[in-house]
Enzyme design. Structure first.
Site, short mmCIF file in Angstrom:
data_model
loop_
_atom_site.label_atom_id
_atom_site.label_comp_id
_atom_site.label_asym_id
_atom_site.label_seq_id
_atom_site.Cartn_x
_atom_site.Cartn_y
_atom_site.Cartn_z
N HIS A 156 0.81 -1.23 0.00
CA HIS A 156 0.00 0.00 0.00
C HIS A 156 0.83 1.27 0.00
CE1 HIS A 156 -3.95 -1.86 1.00
NE2 HIS A 156 -3.16 -2.81 1.50
N THR A 181 -8.37 6.67 -1.66
CA THR A 181 -9.73 6.14 -1.80
C THR A 181 -10.75 7.23 -1.52
OG1 THR A 181 -9.41 5.31 0.46
CG2 THR A 181 -9.27 3.70 -1.33
N LYS A 232 -14.53 8.37 -3.27
CA LYS A 232 -15.76 8.69 -2.54
C LYS A 232 -16.30 10.05 -2.99
CE LYS A 232 -13.79 6.06 1.23
NZ LYS A 232 -12.91 6.15 2.42
N LYS A 247 1.44 14.29 0.91
CA LYS A 247 0.07 14.60 0.47
C LYS A 247 -0.10 16.09 0.19
CE LYS A 247 -1.90 10.70 3.11
NZ LYS A 247 -2.63 9.85 2.16
N LYS A 267 -7.57 13.84 4.81
CA LYS A 267 -6.69 12.67 4.76
C LYS A 267 -5.66 12.85 5.86
CE LYS A 267 -6.05 14.07 0.45
NZ LYS A 267 -6.37 12.89 -0.32
N ARG A 268 -4.86 11.82 6.15
CA ARG A 268 -3.81 11.99 7.14
C ARG A 268 -2.89 13.14 6.74
NH1 ARG A 268 -3.44 8.11 11.44
NH2 ARG A 268 -1.44 9.11 11.86
C1 26W Z 1 3.71 2.35 10.77
C2 26W Z 1 3.78 1.47 9.61
C3 26W Z 1 2.78 1.74 8.57
C4 26W Z 1 3.18 1.78 7.28
C5 26W Z 1 2.28 1.93 6.30
C6 26W Z 1 1.45 1.88 8.89
C7 26W Z 1 0.52 2.04 7.90
C8 26W Z 1 0.94 2.07 6.60
C9 26W Z 1 -0.08 2.13 5.51
C10 26W Z 1 0.43 1.37 4.32
C11 26W Z 1 -0.49 3.50 5.17
C12 26W Z 1 -1.73 3.52 4.32
O1 26W Z 1 -2.81 3.58 4.84
N1 26W Z 1 -1.58 3.50 2.99
C13 26W Z 1 -2.67 3.87 2.12
O2 26W Z 1 -3.38 2.73 1.70
C14 26W Z 1 -4.53 3.11 0.97
C15 26W Z 1 -5.31 1.85 0.66
O3 26W Z 1 -4.63 1.07 -0.28
C16 26W Z 1 -4.15 3.88 -0.29
O4 26W Z 1 -5.32 4.31 -0.92
C17 26W Z 1 -3.28 5.08 0.07
O5 26W Z 1 -2.82 5.71 -1.10
C18 26W Z 1 -2.12 4.63 0.93
O6 26W Z 1 -1.39 5.75 1.39
#
Ligand code: 26W
Length: 824
Positions: free
Chosen positions: A365, A666, A670, A562, A556-557
């Protein structure tokens, strides 16, 4: 129906029987009379009543699964960002109208009770919400699926602002109890940690390695219903909660080790205590690895020992299951399954590896190198000594294979190794997942391409057939049907309600974009949604906005990639140009800039950006000379519940990441599905959105990914961009001058320094192009017929972004699982 169907009145869908059930729940479940019941009592009774109606489908689903033994998808995810449950469960049980009428008759407002529910925020953002959409879609498509995750006692922190600065508060979502969960302490699974590994010889003279953990923890499963829409299927989400095996270890206690005993209990119960709020920068914390192993070990043991029949031949495991790994967080499942087969069942390494390689598939992701998880071997070996051995052995055999394929190319071998040597020896979880998985997928076309050609290119060369794409999607039930009832009504009136289950049918709206009366009604609905959003903001946050201004949303975060700062620079530039007289106020479209963003608590710069947005917001909102034309609304604690109010009200969707950094997004989907137009870069799923909705209905700006790569290679100087663009310079100078900090020039300095120093995500480089695109937005918005036409076309052409379609793609490209219709 058969004689095992529970004898609940719940199968009668009448107002009278609903009322009977509800009052029974109130009296016998809560122990209160209607006239003394609190709002929480009523909400609980309502939830329990709705739950009854879903029970028949759930039991039937379990019974059928036990009988048919169909292939199951096990979605392994450390996060499930579910959002409120009541609305979705009312929808899937087809009780919305009945419940409303029944409560009305009792003098209770359904809408008031909906507000009582605290959403389970068991996720950080995109990844966790995606998992929730996927399990919704699988149930709706009648695909057997179990979601496996963690029942965090505290979900994502509750964000508050103090003087504009983020403050984190615990999310006590369980304080009043959750009516949706089914705990099963009798089915607890035991998981080990620490200790050492021994050589043992069993009765048959066979040598094996035996892990002797130093401590054990129990995992108690909590089941949640996952009802499909328009089907009786109700799948299961199983979240694990950690408990100490015995309240006190008596022996230790008797030996005077009271403290030790309590410590063990605390160790155990800490594991599922709190969701890590880091999103994209893993901290390498021991507790996080404990969480990962805890839920994965529970889930694998549960499936092998409780879900499969006792006599099941595990050599046939690949016919029965695919474990889908939601990012690297659950990848420790790979050595765990090997341990289950080799150590606990005496399989040969080859047999075990053969099966393991056929049951795991990995979804990545991210594209940010710093987001790829890496566990130092010291840490991993201390916590999971046997797993580290297994990982070393997997790597040894893999490297042998590599050296055969690429003789003499030690550089390649080092790059691909599962073990990194620098800066410390560590396990690269993405490599482990790629070696063990039979498929690896990215989450949007561009992202999968970049994974294949950049991040994991060596692996893609070696195993091209492993790599595939599945573009993300969102559930149309929650994000259209429930969140936007008025637009849903209009759509259903025009094309019937088949779109809720088959979102591609939205394309039948296309001709209506040319129908002036339809456009007017569509516009009226958007206008009403804005009024409703304004009401919610006032009530929830005390924020006042105009009910009729353009709603421009960036939610978003908070992350540099971003580029919330790019949005902010645009706002500051507008303000600066109006102030200087360069831009006549009357020519500016009234706009509300809505931000929603949580920063990881340890991400200092992200927090400073939040403070700057709030500072700019207070200054602009207080400036009477703007006559209320520009407003900045930054409600604290953006969450799924607020998203469901904001998205239907939005006109403009900000998707402005630096090209090549956002895996998919995502939120972008929406918004488009609710008739907002996107201003966005050629990044993530924006690429596919633009392709589908058409260039003329999308505001594209900024560098493309290859252009970013070129600029990076040729040397990027943010200073030079700053010096050459007078508007940009004026905006930055205005911030630096202290205009938003009561004259304090140091307060926002770190944000400015980051931009003028490295500007890692090239916000300045895209500024001009972004402002030009915003000018096109303004001009186009003025032509409200054209805007409405484009908005309708965004809806009509976004059916592809249903998570139902994503699930069909996963089934075709990865799982080989099939729908199993329930016939009762
Ligand atoms: C702390 C480690 C960690 C690393 C990565 C925690 C969480 C993550 C995730 C991969 C972050 C995340 O939410 N990624 C998002 O995933 C969405 C669903 O596929 C995508 O739409 C976003 O672009 C992506 O940033």
């Amino acid at each position: 129906m058969n004689d095992m169907t529970p004898p609940v009145a719940a199968r009668e869908h009448t107002v009278e029987s609903f009322t009977r059930e509800f009052l029974r729940e109130l009296n016998f479940g809560r122990g209160v009379d209607l006239d003394r019941a609190s709002a929480n009592d009523k909400y609980m009774a309502l939830a329990r009543t709705v739950r009854h109606y879903l029970m028949t489908g759930w039991l039937e689903t379990l019974r059928n699964q036990y009988r048919d033994q169909a292939k199951v998808v096990a979605y392994l995810s450390a996060e499930f960002l579910l959002g409120r449950q009541l609305d979705n469960n009312l929808l899937t049980s087809n009780l919305e109208g009945i419940a409303r009428e029944s409560l009305d008759q009792l003098g209770i407002s359904l809408d008031d009770l909906r507000e009582v529910e605290i959403e389970p925020g068991l996720g950080n953002g995109g990844l966790g919400r995606l998992a929730a959409c996927f399990i919704d879609s699988l149930a709706t498509l009648d695909v057997p699926c179990i979601g496996y995750g963690i029942r965090y006692e505290y979900g994502i922190f509750k964000q508050a602002f103090v003087d504009g600065h983020q403050v984190e508060k615990p999310d006590t979502w369980l304080a009043l109890g959750s009516p949706w969960e089914f705990p099963h302490p009798e089915n607890a699974v035991t998981v080990g940690f620490g200790g050492h590994v021994e050589d043992v010889t069993d009765e048959d003279g066979v040598k094996r390695r035996d892990w002797v953990p130093a401590s054990v923890v129990n995992g108690v499963p909590y089941n949640y219903m996952v009802p499909g829409y328009g089907t009786n299927r109700v799948n299961t989400l199983r979240l694990w909660s950690a408990r100490a095996p015995k309240a006190f270890n008596l022996q230790v206690f008797n030996e005077g080790g009271y403290e030790e005993a309590v410590k063990n209990q605390t160790f155990a119960e800490n594991i599922s205590k709190v969701l890590y709020p880091e999103d994209s920068t893993p901290q390498g914390k021991e507790l996080r690895l404990q969480q990962q192993y805890f839920f994965v070990a529970c889930s694998i043991a549960d499936f092998l020992c409780n879900v499969l029949p006792q006599d099941f031949d595990l050599h046939r495991l690949p016919d029965r299951i695919t474990w889908q790994l939601n990012d690297t967080h659950p990848v420790i499942a790979v050595p765990e399954l090997m341990r289950q087969l080799v150590d606990l069942r005496g399989w040969t390494w080859e047999d075990a590896w053969g099966v393991t390689q056929k049951v795991f598939a990995y979804t990545c992701h991210t594209l940010l190198p710093e987001a790829l998880e890496v566990w130092p071997v010291d840490l991993l070996g201390k916590l999971l000594p046997r797993h580290l051995e297994i990982i070393y052995r997997i790597n040894e055999l893999f490297l042998e294979e590599l050296r055969d394929t690429y003789p003499g190319d030690e550089l390649k071998v080092r790059h691909m190794s599962i073990i990194a040597e620098h800066p410390v020896r560590a396990v690269r979880m993405a490599h482990l997942a790629t070696v063990a998985g039979f498929k690896v997928n990215g989450v949007a076309a561009l992202h999968s391409e970049l994974l294949r050609d950049k991040v994991l290119s060596d692996f893609a060369q070696l195993w091209p057939e492993k790599f595939t794409n599945v573009t993300n999607g969102v559930t149309p039930r929650r994000f259209v049907r429930i969140a936007n009832p008025s637009m849903s009504g209009l759509v259903t009136e025009a094309i019937g309600d088949g779109w809720i289950k088959d979102l591609s049918q939205l394309s039948r709206l296309e001709p209506l974009a040319e129908d002036a009366e339809f456009r007017r009604r569509f516009r009226d609905i958007k206008a009403a949604n804005k009024v409703e959003f304004a009401r919610v903001l006032k009530e929830r946050d005390g924020i006042e906005i105009a009910g009729d201004a353009m709603v421009d949303a960036m939610v978003k975060r908070l992350h540099e990639y971003k580029r919330q700062t790019l949005k902010l620079l645009h706002i500051v530039s507008l303000y600066q140009r109006i102030g200087s007289g360069a831009l006549p106020l009357e020519s500016v479209t009234p706009r509300t800039f809505v931000f929603g963003a949580k920063a990881a608590p340890g991400y200092a710069l992200a927090k400073q950006i939040i403070a700057l947005i709030n500072a700019v917001g207070s200054t602009i909102n207080a400036d009477a000379s703007l006559e209320g034309r520009l407003k900045v609304a930054f409600p604290a604690n953006y969450n799924v519940t607020l998203a469901e109010k904001l998205i239907p009200a939005a006109d403009l969707s900000e998707q402005i990441s630096l090209a090549g950094k956002e895996a998919s997004g995502t939120g972008n989907m929406k918004f488009a599905l609710n008739g907002a137009l996107t201003i966005g870069t050629d990044d993530g799923a924006n690429v596919e959105i633009r392709e589908l909705v058409g260039d003329e209905n999308f505001f594209l700006f900024g560098m493309s990914e290859p252009e970013v790569a070129d600029l990076e290679a040729s040397g990027y100087s943010p200073e030079a961009v700053y010096a050459s663009d007078p508007d940009l310079k004026a905006a930055i100078d205005l911030i630096s001058s202290g205009a938003f900090s009561g004259g304090d020039r140091t307060l926002h300095e770190p944000v400015i320094a980051a931009l003028l120093g490295e500007d890692r995500f090239m916000a300045l480089a895209d500024f001009r192009s972004y402002v030009d695109a915003q000018d096109r937005v303004e001009a186009y918005y003025g032509d409200f017929e054209a805007w409405s036409r484009s908005a309708i076309l965004n809806v009509a052409r976004s059916g592809f972004f249903s998570s139902d379609r994503s699930m069909v793609d996963y089934m075709d490209r990865i799982w080989g699982a099939k729908p199993v219709k329930q016939n009762f």
